[in-house]
Design an enzyme around this catalytic site. Structure first.
Site, PDB file in Angstrom:
ATOM      1  N   CYS A  57       0.823  -1.209   0.000  1.00  0.00           N
ATOM      2  CA  CYS A  57       0.000   0.000   0.000  1.00  0.00           C
ATOM      3  C   CYS A  57       0.861   1.264   0.000  1.00  0.00           C
ATOM      4  O   CYS A  57       1.664   1.465   0.920  1.00  0.00           O
ATOM      5  CB  CYS A  57      -0.902  -0.003   1.233  1.00  0.00           C
ATOM      6  N   TYR A 200      -5.197   5.036  -9.761  1.00  0.00           N
ATOM      7  CA  TYR A 200      -6.359   4.240  -9.350  1.00  0.00           C
ATOM      8  C   TYR A 200      -7.591   4.595 -10.176  1.00  0.00           C
ATOM      9  O   TYR A 200      -8.408   3.719 -10.511  1.00  0.00           O
ATOM     10  CB  TYR A 200      -6.647   4.458  -7.859  1.00  0.00           C
TER      11      TYR A 200
END
Length: 333
Positions: A57, A200
């Site tokens: 992440c 994203y």
């Protein structure tokens, strides 16, 4: 990947997609602050706080980067989860971050020795009986009160930057200096929207229009960065700041993951001379390379998003050497 697991993980990813087919992130909701003031609810104390992170992440990785840059490893401990989402409870179909059952199960990850949790979800449930948000990382945990202090990385890095200086090995390092704050805030805003979340928006778009809009903004911003780095060493001048760490965590994942997995393939990072050398420069700062585990990064993205990569095949990748020479120190002359 079995069909039930694939369906559940796909539904989790699509929960971030709007009716127009665009990716819309869910904001973090636990926003308490640690303070150097000993009378505060969460005073800065050595050994009291613990970070739960994932190498995969980028938001969690930037917290670990601050921990290493400031030299706070002795004051704040941390635990790394497994890279691929797994079922977090037998009673429902939620998939998310989990801990290995032993220290040898997954290289780079370790069990939760602090709370004995099997998943990050369990941490949220331990810390709050009525939490209803996403079970995300990073998690900044208070060992004394046994609750989550904060799960918003942009706020955690600010705390690590200033509130623990009495116990930091690099207390003089200020990654959010007062004379650059306006510039840092401005850079953070467009980098976050167009690059950090831009990849994203490209990867999770389910309609052509939102993808086209996101990928255009992404590459316009990368081109802008390339121009900036032709004139100065760092994104806000010739001084390392938090804006560099926030940008770096996306750039280091770009060629190995985002260019393939998220369809950001107009141009690779290594085709940008200044951006590529800049990324190598940041990577080679003492402590930063230890926050980058490309094995975890690739396993997570390619293995946890079946809506994007249904068979979980991990591409071979470029195996780029980020320890190779760069030319960025020319700006110090």
């Amino acid at each position: 990947m079995d069909s039930l697991k694939s369906l559940s993980m796909t539904q989790a990813a699509l929960s971030w997609v709007s009716k127009t087919g665009a990716f819309v992130p869910t904001p973090s909701t636990i926003r308490n602050s640690i303070s150097k003031d000993p009378k505060s609810q969460f005073p800065a104390e050595s050994g009291r706080y613990h970070l739960y992170i994932s190498y995969a992440c980028p938001w969690a990785s930037r917290c670990l980067a601050f921990l290493k840059l400031k030299g706070l490893q002795k004051a704040i401990s941390y635990t790394v989860v497994k890279p691929i989402f797994e079922r977090t409870k037998e009673t429902d179909q939620h998939f998310g971050w989990v801990f290995p059952s032993s220290s040898t199960e997954e290289a780079g990850a370790e069990p939760d020795h602090l709370n004995g949790a099997k998943s990050v979800r369990e941490l949220y449930e331990l810390g709050s009986s009525n939490y209803s948000g996403r079970y995300s990382v990073p998690v900044l945990w208070d060992k004394k009160l046994k609750i989550i202090v904060n799960n918003e990385s942009s706020e955690i890095i600010r705390m690590l930057n200033t509130e623990f200086n009495e116990m930091a090995e690099n207390a003089d390092m200020d990654l959010y200096p007062s004379h650059l704050r306006a510039r840092i805030d401005d850079v953070n805003e467009w980098v976050f929207d167009a690059i950090n979340y831009g990849v994203y928006k490209c990867g999770f778009a389910i309609k052509q229009g939102p993808y086209d809009e996101a990928v255009t903004k992404l590459y316009n911003s990368l081109d802008k960065c390339e121009e900036i780095f032709a004139k100065q060493r760092y994104i806000c001048g010739n001084e390392l700041t938090e804006a560099d760490v926030r940008l770096f965590v996306t750039l280091i994942r770009f060629d190995e993951v985002y260019s393939v997995h998220f369809k950001c393939n107009k141009k690779l990072l290594r085709e940008y001379p200044n951006l590529f050398n800049y990324t190598k420069d940041i990577y080679q700062i003492p402590g930063i390379s230890s926050t980058v585990n490309m094995e975890h990064i690739k396993k997570h993205y390619y293995g946890s998003h079946p809506s994007v990569n249904p068979h979980g095949i991990i591409p071979i990748g470029s195996n780029t050497n980020y320890f190779a020479p760069h030319d960025r120190d020319r700006f110090n002359n």
